[in-house]
Design an enzyme around this catalytic site. Structure first.
Site, PDB file in Angstrom:
ATOM      1  CB  CYS A   1      -0.903  -0.041   1.235  1.00 26.35           C
ATOM      2  SG  CYS A   1      -1.785   1.486   1.580  1.00 26.35           S
TER       3      CYS A   1
ATOM      4  CB  CYS B   1       0.277   1.848   4.114  1.00 32.82           C
ATOM      5  SG  CYS B   1      -1.437   1.337   3.964  1.00 32.82           S
TER       6      CYS B   1
END
Length: 157
Positions: A78, A81
């Site tokens: 991600c 993230c």
């Protein structure tokens, strides 16, 4: 072998096309590890959990206190993230009265399901074992506002 959430995201075209294999040097332990980023010297105050029993033990201990806990649900694939990692590390250093935890949704998919995580990053704020707030997405300012709000509140019974 990916989690249900990873397979679902891949099917929707939102995740990597194939599950990423764990690096050969990765060793899974039953103890939490300290997360760190290149931009912070020393070690981070963010604890990363790699086993459900260890997470449950920690969660059960912290929920006995009135301490605010921020759970960062993340995934290695991600991008948002990864961009939030140094932000979370900095907030952990700034808000020393808050417990910061990182959970990879592919490693602990059962914990992610328990908290109803459907997107990454998801930040869940918990006090006394109960969710008090949640943030979906990588908004540094909104995350800091939520932490400031809930760390100041005294939980009700």
């Amino acid at each position: 072998m990916g989690s249900f959430l990873s397979r679902l995201l891949r099917a929707l075209g939102l995740g990597p096309r194939a599950p990423a294999a764990a690096p050969a040097t990765t060793v899974s332990t039953d103890s939490p590890s300290q997360s760190s980023s290149d931009s912070s010297p020393g070690h981070s105050r963010v604890q990363a959990f790699h086993s459900t029993p260890t997470w449950q033990l920690h969660f059960n201990t912290v929920k006995q206190t009135s301490k605010l806990m921020l759970i960062d649900f993340t995934a290695s694939w991600c991008g948002p993230c990864k961009r939030m990692q140094p932000v979370v590390d900095a907030m952990a250093s700034k808000f020393t009265d808050v417990e910061f935890v990182k959970i990879d949704v592919d490693e602990l998919s059962d914990v992610a399901q328990e908290f109803g995580v459907q997107a990454m990053p998801t930040f869940v704020l918990v006090k006394k074992g109960k969710e008090v707030d949640r943030l979906l997405g990588a908004s540094k300012d909104e995350l800091e506002r939520k932490i400031q709000k809930h760390r100041a509140l005294v939980p009700t019974s």
